[in-house]
Motif scaffolding. Structure first.
Motif, PDB file in Angstrom:
ATOM      1  N   SER A   1     -23.241 -25.178  58.515  1.00  0.00           N
ATOM      2  CA  SER A   1     -21.862 -25.613  58.294  1.00  0.00           C
ATOM      3  C   SER A   1     -21.198 -25.874  59.639  1.00  0.00           C
ATOM      4  O   SER A   1     -21.740 -25.554  60.695  1.00  0.00           O
ATOM      5  CB  SER A   1     -21.082 -24.530  57.536  1.00  0.00           C
ATOM      6  OG  SER A   1     -20.907 -23.364  58.323  1.00  0.00           O
TER       7      SER A   1
ATOM      8  N   GLU B   1     -17.068 -27.038  56.436  1.00  0.00           N
ATOM      9  CA  GLU B   1     -17.732 -28.209  55.865  1.00  0.00           C
ATOM     10  C   GLU B   1     -19.231 -27.967  55.957  1.00  0.00           C
ATOM     11  O   GLU B   1     -19.742 -27.619  57.020  1.00  0.00           O
ATOM     12  CB  GLU B   1     -17.352 -29.466  56.648  1.00  0.00           C
ATOM     13  CG  GLU B   1     -17.994 -30.721  56.108  1.00  0.00           C
ATOM     14  CD  GLU B   1     -17.542 -31.935  56.889  1.00  0.00           C
ATOM     15  OE1 GLU B   1     -16.494 -32.509  56.516  1.00  0.00           O
ATOM     16  OE2 GLU B   1     -18.211 -32.300  57.868  1.00  0.00           O
ATOM     17  N   TYR B   2     -19.918 -28.109  54.829  1.00  0.00           N
ATOM     18  CA  TYR B   2     -21.366 -27.868  54.788  1.00  0.00           C
ATOM     19  C   TYR B   2     -22.128 -29.127  55.158  1.00  0.00           C
ATOM     20  O   TYR B   2     -21.770 -30.226  54.755  1.00  0.00           O
ATOM     21  CB  TYR B   2     -21.775 -27.348  53.415  1.00  0.00           C
ATOM     22  CG  TYR B   2     -21.144 -26.016  53.121  1.00  0.00           C
ATOM     23  CD1 TYR B   2     -21.580 -24.874  53.771  1.00  0.00           C
ATOM     24  CD2 TYR B   2     -20.072 -25.909  52.244  1.00  0.00           C
ATOM     25  CE1 TYR B   2     -20.983 -23.644  53.542  1.00  0.00           C
ATOM     26  CE2 TYR B   2     -19.473 -24.687  52.005  1.00  0.00           C
ATOM     27  CZ  TYR B   2     -19.932 -23.562  52.659  1.00  0.00           C
ATOM     28  OH  TYR B   2     -19.334 -22.353  52.433  1.00  0.00           O
TER      29      TYR B   2
ATOM     30  N   ASP C   1     -25.527 -29.505  54.654  1.00  0.00           N
ATOM     31  CA  ASP C   1     -26.803 -29.609  53.938  1.00  0.00           C
ATOM     32  C   ASP C   1     -26.606 -29.976  52.467  1.00  0.00           C
ATOM     33  O   ASP C   1     -27.327 -29.527  51.594  1.00  0.00           O
ATOM     34  CB  ASP C   1     -27.602 -28.311  54.076  1.00  0.00           C
ATOM     35  CG  ASP C   1     -26.846 -27.095  53.542  1.00  0.00           C
ATOM     36  OD1 ASP C   1     -25.713 -27.259  53.021  1.00  0.00           O
ATOM     37  OD2 ASP C   1     -27.382 -25.987  53.647  1.00  0.00           O
ATOM     38  N   ASN C   2     -25.616 -30.807  52.208  1.00  0.00           N
ATOM     39  CA  ASN C   2     -25.333 -31.353  50.890  1.00  0.00           C
ATOM     40  C   ASN C   2     -24.784 -30.342  49.890  1.00  0.00           C
ATOM     41  O   ASN C   2     -24.667 -30.668  48.719  1.00  0.00           O
ATOM     42  CB  ASN C   2     -26.563 -32.065  50.301  1.00  0.00           C
ATOM     43  CG  ASN C   2     -26.993 -33.232  51.154  1.00  0.00           C
ATOM     44  OD1 ASN C   2     -26.150 -33.997  51.625  1.00  0.00           O
ATOM     45  ND2 ASN C   2     -28.277 -33.350  51.398  1.00  0.00           N
ATOM     46  N   ARG C   3     -24.466 -29.116  50.338  1.00  0.00           N
ATOM     47  CA  ARG C   3     -23.737 -28.211  49.449  1.00  0.00           C
ATOM     48  C   ARG C   3     -22.314 -28.720  49.362  1.00  0.00           C
ATOM     49  O   ARG C   3     -21.784 -29.293  50.310  1.00  0.00           O
ATOM     50  CB  ARG C   3     -23.717 -26.779  50.012  1.00  0.00           C
ATOM     51  CG  ARG C   3     -25.014 -26.046  49.813  1.00  0.00           C
ATOM     52  CD  ARG C   3     -24.910 -24.633  50.348  1.00  0.00           C
ATOM     53  NE  ARG C   3     -24.902 -24.683  51.816  1.00  0.00           N
ATOM     54  CZ  ARG C   3     -24.448 -23.715  52.592  1.00  0.00           C
ATOM     55  NH1 ARG C   3     -23.942 -22.618  52.069  1.00  0.00           N
ATOM     56  NH2 ARG C   3     -24.496 -23.822  53.902  1.00  0.00           N
ATOM     57  N   SER C   4     -21.687 -28.490  48.257  1.00  0.00           N
ATOM     58  CA  SER C   4     -20.313 -28.939  48.083  1.00  0.00           C
ATOM     59  C   SER C   4     -19.358 -28.094  48.912  1.00  0.00           C
ATOM     60  O   SER C   4     -19.444 -26.875  48.914  1.00  0.00           O
ATOM     61  CB  SER C   4     -19.914 -28.850  46.612  1.00  0.00           C
ATOM     62  OG  SER C   4     -18.544 -29.132  46.471  1.00  0.00           O
ATOM     63  N   SER C   5     -18.458 -28.760  49.592  1.00  0.00           N
ATOM     64  CA  SER C   5     -17.398 -28.073  50.323  1.00  0.00           C
ATOM     65  C   SER C   5     -16.130 -27.991  49.484  1.00  0.00           C
ATOM     66  O   SER C   5     -15.152 -27.389  49.892  1.00  0.00           O
ATOM     67  CB  SER C   5     -17.089 -28.811  51.625  1.00  0.00           C
ATOM     68  OG  SER C   5     -18.194 -28.806  52.477  1.00  0.00           O
TER      69      SER C   5
END
Length: 134
Positions: free
Chosen positions: A69, A95-96, A98-102
């Motif tokens: 992040s 803000e992530y 690796d495509n995880r939702s922020s």
């Protein structure tokens, strides 16, 4: 009381704030943005005192929920208390990368105390509060 600060002081604090954001993810570099005896209050009210506790606490989060992040933030205000101390109010979020939702990440407002320490500006205190409704 008259405070004698220059544009260079405010610019140095703003640059150091950006440096702190850029150090997110590296617990040692992040801790070094603070004075050696800084108080760091996280959103749940836990207090980390000094570099070792800041490093240890951030090692935990950087290996868990804050891995991959970055810290996004902006200064809302800087108020000089003395020539060598300033209060910052800022807003930020994680803000992530690796495509995880922020989207579910809480936005926060936080205060920092900047102190001129050995000729440069460092943060002597940090306090983080999640915004209601986020």
């Amino acid at each position: 009381m008259s405070v004698n600060v220059s544009y260079a002081d405010e610019a140095a604090i703003r640059d150091h704030y950006q440096h702190m954001l850029d150090c997110w993810g590296d617990s040692v570099a992040y801790a070094e943005c603070f004075t050696p005896e800084a108080d760091y209050i996280i959103a749940d009210g836990m207090i980390e005192h000094g570099w070792k506790e800041i490093v240890d606490g951030h090692n935990i989060i950087f290996s868990a929920w804050a891995r991959n992040s970055r810290l996004i933030g902006r200064i809302e205000s800087i108020r000089f208390i003395t020539d060598d101390v300033a209060l910052l109010i800022a807003r930020g979020h994680i803000e992530y990368l690796d495509n995880r939702s922020s989207d579910g990440n809480k936005r926060t407002v936080y205060s920092l105390v900047a102190q001129r320490f050995e000729g440069r500006w460092l943060f002597a205190a940090y306090q983080n509060t999640p915004l209601a409704g986020h």
